[in-house]
Write a protein that holds these residues in place. Structure first.
Motif, short mmCIF file in Angstrom:
data_model
loop_
_atom_site.label_atom_id
_atom_site.label_comp_id
_atom_site.label_asym_id
_atom_site.label_seq_id
_atom_site.Cartn_x
_atom_site.Cartn_y
_atom_site.Cartn_z
N LEU A 88 0.86 -1.33 0.11
CA LEU A 88 0.05 -0.04 -0.11
C LEU A 88 0.96 1.29 -0.04
CD1 LEU A 88 -2.90 -0.91 2.43
CD2 LEU A 88 -3.04 -0.48 -0.12
N LEU A 89 1.95 1.10 0.62
CA LEU A 89 2.97 2.38 0.53
C LEU A 89 3.43 2.68 -0.60
CD1 LEU A 89 4.72 4.26 2.16
CD2 LEU A 89 6.54 2.50 2.31
N SER A 124 -7.10 -19.60 -1.72
CA SER A 124 -6.55 -18.19 -0.92
C SER A 124 -4.91 -17.99 -1.46
CB SER A 124 -6.32 -18.56 0.36
OG SER A 124 -5.90 -17.46 1.26
N LEU A 125 -4.28 -18.88 -1.47
CA LEU A 125 -2.79 -18.54 -1.96
C LEU A 125 -2.56 -18.18 -3.43
CD1 LEU A 125 -0.90 -21.50 -0.33
CD2 LEU A 125 -0.96 -19.43 0.44
N SER A 126 -3.41 -18.55 -4.12
CA SER A 126 -3.59 -18.17 -5.58
C SER A 126 -3.96 -16.59 -5.73
CB SER A 126 -4.65 -19.10 -6.40
OG SER A 126 -4.11 -20.32 -6.43
N ILE A 127 -4.94 -16.57 -4.84
CA ILE A 127 -5.48 -15.01 -4.98
C ILE A 127 -4.33 -13.94 -4.40
CG2 ILE A 127 -7.15 -13.31 -3.88
CD1 ILE A 127 -9.33 -15.47 -3.85
N GLN A 128 -3.63 -14.44 -3.49
CA GLN A 128 -2.58 -13.64 -2.67
C GLN A 128 -1.64 -13.39 -3.79
OE1 GLN A 128 -1.75 -14.25 1.44
NE2 GLN A 128 -3.17 -15.60 1.59
N PHE A 129 -1.27 -14.59 -4.40
CA PHE A 129 -0.19 -14.49 -5.27
C PHE A 129 -0.32 -13.78 -6.81
CE2 PHE A 129 1.96 -16.35 -9.33
CZ PHE A 129 3.16 -16.17 -8.79
N VAL A 130 -1.61 -13.72 -7.09
CA VAL A 130 -1.90 -12.97 -8.20
C VAL A 130 -1.99 -11.54 -7.82
CG1 VAL A 130 -3.74 -12.48 -9.87
CG2 VAL A 130 -3.37 -14.88 -9.26
N LEU A 131 -2.55 -11.16 -6.89
CA LEU A 131 -2.63 -9.62 -6.51
C LEU A 131 -1.15 -9.05 -6.21
CD1 LEU A 131 -5.61 -9.67 -3.96
CD2 LEU A 131 -5.57 -8.96 -6.30
N VAL A 132 -0.27 -9.69 -5.59
CA VAL A 132 1.05 -9.43 -5.46
C VAL A 132 1.85 -9.27 -6.85
CG1 VAL A 132 3.36 -9.94 -4.22
CG2 VAL A 132 1.35 -10.29 -2.89
N ILE A 133 1.81 -10.22 -7.55
CA ILE A 133 2.55 -10.35 -8.81
C ILE A 133 2.02 -9.15 -9.67
CG2 ILE A 133 3.07 -11.50 -10.93
CD1 ILE A 133 4.77 -12.34 -8.30
N GLY A 134 0.77 -9.00 -9.76
CA GLY A 134 0.05 -8.12 -10.57
C GLY A 134 0.57 -6.61 -10.29
N LEU A 135 0.58 -6.30 -8.97
CA LEU A 135 0.96 -5.14 -8.39
C LEU A 135 2.44 -4.80 -8.79
CD1 LEU A 135 0.34 -2.40 -6.90
CD2 LEU A 135 0.76 -3.54 -4.53
N LEU A 136 3.47 -5.97 -8.43
CA LEU A 136 4.58 -5.80 -8.76
C LEU A 136 4.81 -5.41 -10.23
CD1 LEU A 136 6.23 -8.29 -6.37
CD2 LEU A 136 6.14 -5.86 -6.10
N LEU A 137 4.02 -6.11 -10.97
CA LEU A 137 4.46 -5.82 -12.50
C LEU A 137 4.01 -4.46 -12.84
CD1 LEU A 137 3.19 -9.18 -14.09
CD2 LEU A 137 5.32 -8.38 -14.02
N LEU A 138 2.97 -3.79 -12.34
CA LEU A 138 2.48 -2.54 -12.45
C LEU A 138 3.42 -1.67 -11.93
CD1 LEU A 138 -1.27 -2.58 -11.42
CD2 LEU A 138 -0.44 -2.16 -13.82
N MET A 139 3.91 -1.85 -10.90
CA MET A 139 4.95 -1.09 -10.36
C MET A 139 6.29 -0.97 -11.25
SD MET A 139 4.45 -1.32 -6.23
CE MET A 139 4.75 -2.95 -6.21
N TYR A 140 6.90 -2.18 -11.80
CA TYR A 140 8.06 -2.56 -12.48
C TYR A 140 7.71 -1.50 -13.79
CZ TYR A 140 10.84 -4.58 -16.29
OH TYR A 140 11.63 -4.55 -17.38
#
Length: 701
Positions: A261-262, A512-528
């Motif tokens: 979030l930061l 649950s793990l799949s949802i967390q993984f998709v969200l984190v990776i998607g956000l990291l790609l946007l930030m990349y």
């Protein structure tokens, strides 16, 4: 901060920011004789002293539990103390001693915080390092700050400006800071030193730090600002977040959700025009805005400490509040205005209007802000102060009608995203103390984050409606809410985490793990994508500058390609080629001339003796500021460059832009003495040197 996890998180993150700026400065200056290593050491050491000496000090005095012993407040006090040392002319050796203490404070702080218990801290460390890369690239990949600022200025070509790079802002700010440093007047120094109405607080700070450290102001702005003030900003911002967590929730969380979030708040996810707070630009690129936000967050932190301590030493707090309002207004009028309005709301919110003594305090506060505003504002509600100043001649609502197409979706949607999130979190998440928040709105402290964010947002819109603003001048008022509301969202992460854990436990583990993984990776790609864009801009301008110096053909549309040809440029002897450029030698002479500044001297440049590339490579809007910015001398006749523009303080000079073409020494002396000066430094183009002309010793101060 009593929580070790918070302290370790803050310590690691701010240290990473310092390391990142230092390493990239050294990288981007490869090939130049001056790597600015000494400047990095002094400025980094001072930054560490400001950040961590209060942390160590409070470990031994926190048993007194006094609101004025908070770490952020002492950090501001130390900055002000260092500025006073510069104002008093304390020898620069002291800055080396204090900088050395800063590195010792860093080591002791790591020892004090101990080992972290977070098993995922290494993963968080990688994300924070990635975020630091964005902070560096958005600061130096923006439009006016960079480690090789001088070299880029010397070889600047039109395509730099076409791609958004602008030297005028930095030269303008440098000129004001130089006049404060050497003449004690907030002026641009283009034609004597008439006072300009401008929020010059950040310029005063930079001027005094330059005097204290002995470091030239051009390095203070391009290197000292990131090392000291961007690092300090994130430090006080996170301390404010942690303080809200402790005050409202009595629990902390600096895990993965908090970190992501930061990044979203500052990088701008979702991305839109207003994501950075300033019409497509990050607020970090503006020195005065960032320093004013430091003042704002430190005040809010101190106000919580004061209220939780039982409102002890109230008169000391009142005096401190007035100081913060004046300081915020002098540094950035928009922040001072918003802070004053917020204090007025809190005056009503806590029922202080029931006591007469608080009415006196509010009146004194209002007078203080109005006086500050009158002394620093370029635009007044009833008129303007500059002849030719665009701002003020526009129609009301000009910002929404013409400066940028009014976009309801971007404005009411993305720009206030964090404000909406704050309000929703306050009422949607379970509270440890209050159950019926709407019913007891004016009695519950849990609603204060939403109230504060809404008040700041509404107050920020008002000036753009009732005053004739242009461009980002209007956005400064509104952009404040993004950072404040974002801070409150981060503060509610512990409750958000509890909710998410409850929800995720109801979902089968693989899903649950799949949802967390998709969200984190998607956000990291946007930030990349976002980091890559800013990083490429930072590298591109540096590589293009090197190509110009080495006379390698430059394609204005060239895209960054990290291959052998790109990195090979960093291995070339670029300094040898740079030394052959007359304009570069002229800038060096101006910087050496700063050692001879006194309040009785002016500088005169005969245009016919200046290097040809002085006018060929630099735009007219920037040309007059080069001499005062680098030499520290006010100009005798800097306006004869005939730049007909209505910005950057030109309107304060009540004269036509027609100087004497080739004046004699007697004419030069007449012009100088008419301005009250007895000495003039004259540039000798044949020797690339300056000669002192004594006009009337009786006028010497």
């Amino acid at each position: 901060m009593k929580d070790t996890g918070q302290s370790k998180y803050l310590l690691v993150f701010t240290t990473l920011i310092l390391i990142s700026f230092t390493c990239f400065n050294l990288f981007l200056r490869i090939g130049f004789n001056d790597s600015l290593f000494w400047e990095c050491f002094i400025l980094s050491g001072l930054s560490l002293f400001i950040l961590y000496f209060p942390f160590l000090l409070i470990q031994y005095i926190n048993r007194y539990d006094l609101w004025f012993l908070s770490q952020p407040l002492w950090q501001v006090f130390i900055v002000f103390f260092l500025c006073l040392l510069g104002l008093l002319g304390v020898h620069t050796v002291v800055s080396f001693f204090i900088a050395s203490l800063g590195f010792i404070a860093l080591f002791l702080s790591f020892v004090k915080t101990g080992k972290t218990k977070c098993s995922a801290f290494f993963f968080l460390l990688l994300i924070l390092a990635f975020f630091c890369l964005w902070i560096v690239s958005v600061t130096w990949g923006g439009f006016h700050l960079r480690p090789a600022f001088i070299e880029t200025l010397v070889v600047t070509k039109p395509y730099f400006f076409d791609q958004g790079y602008n030297n005028a802002d930095t030269l303008y700010h440098l000129s004001i800071a130089q006049m404060i440093k050497h003449y004690g007047v907030a002026s641009t120094g283009l034609d004597g030193i008439p006072n300009v109405y401008y929020h010059y607080g950040s310029h005063w700070v930079m001027a005094q730090l330059s005097s204290f450290t002995g470091i030239h102001l051009v390095y203070l702005y391009n290197l000292g600002y990131p090392l000291i003030f961007i690092t300090l900003f994130f430090n006080v911002f996170l301390q404010f977040v942690f303080r809200v967590q402790d005050w409202l929730l009595k629990k902390t969380d600096t895990g993965l959700l908090f970190t992501l979030l930061l990044l979203c708040i500052y990088i701008g996810v979702p991305r839109h025009l207003y994501a950075g707070g300033l019409l497509g630009h990050s607020g970090l690129t503006n020195e005065s805005f960032t320093i004013s936000l430091i003042i704002l967050f430190v005040f809010l932190h101190t106000a919580m400490d004061f209220w939780q301590s039982g409102a002890k030493h109230i008169y000391a707090f009142i005096i401190l509040t007035i100081f913060f309002v004046i300081a915020a207004g002098i540094v950035k009028i928009s922040t001072g205005f918003v802070l004053t309005a917020l204090i007025g709301y809190l005056f009503l919110r806590f029922g202080l209007y029931r006591k007469l003594k608080y009415w006196f305090f509010v009146l004194l506060l209002l007078v203080s802000f109005l006086l500050t505003y009158f002394l620093t504002a370029e635009t007044l509600p009833f008129g303007i102060r500059q002849i030719g100043m665009d701002e003020g001649f526009q129609q009301y609502l000009h910002f929404y009608r013409h400066t940028h197409t009014f976009e309801p979706v971007s404005w009411f949607g993305g720009f206030y995203l964090w404000l909406y999130a704050t309000s929703i979190l306050v009422f949607a998440l379970p509270s440890p103390t209050d159950q019926t928040k709407i019913k007891y709105l004016w009695k519950s402290k849990m609603t204060l984050p939403a109230e504060t964010s809404i008040v700041i947002a509404l107050v920020g819109v008002v000036p753009s409606l009732v005053m004739a603003f242009i461009g980002t001048n209007s956005m400064y008022f509104s952009g404040i809410q993004l950072f404040v509301a974002g801070a409150f969202v981060l503060a509610f992460v512990p409750l958000m985490t509890d909710k998410l854990q409850t929800w995720l436990t109801a979902v089968k583990a693989p899903l649950s793990l799949s949802i967390q993984f998709v969200l984190v990776i998607g956000l990291l790609l946007l930030m990349y994508v976002e980091v890559r864009w800013h990083f490429n801009k930072m590298i591109k301008v540096n590589v293009q500058m090197r190509r110009e110096i080495l006379n390698i053909p430059v394609d204005p549309q060239w895209r960054v390609k990290y291959d052998h040809s790109t990195f090979e440029i960093f291995g070339r002897p670029v300094q040898q080629a740079y030394d052959t450029i007359k304009f570069g030698r002229f800038i060096s002479s101006l910087m050496e001339l700063e050692k001879e500044v006194n309040s009785s001297k002016l500088l005169f440049l005969n245009h016919q003796t200046l290097p040809a590339d002085f006018f060929r490579n630099v735009r007219c809007i920037e040309t007059p500021f080069i001499a005062p910015a680098f030499s520290g001398h006010a100009m005798l006749d800097g306006l004869s460059y005939r730049c007909e523009i209505g910005m950057y303080g030109y309107g304060y000079y009540q004269r036509n832009f027609t100087g004497v073409p080739n004046p004699s020494q007697s004419q030069i002396c007449d012009m100088a003495m008419n301005k009250g000066f007895a000495q003039v430094m004259i540039f000798d183009g044949t020797k690339n040197d300056f000669l002192l002309l004594e006009c009337n010793p009786a006028l010497k101060k």
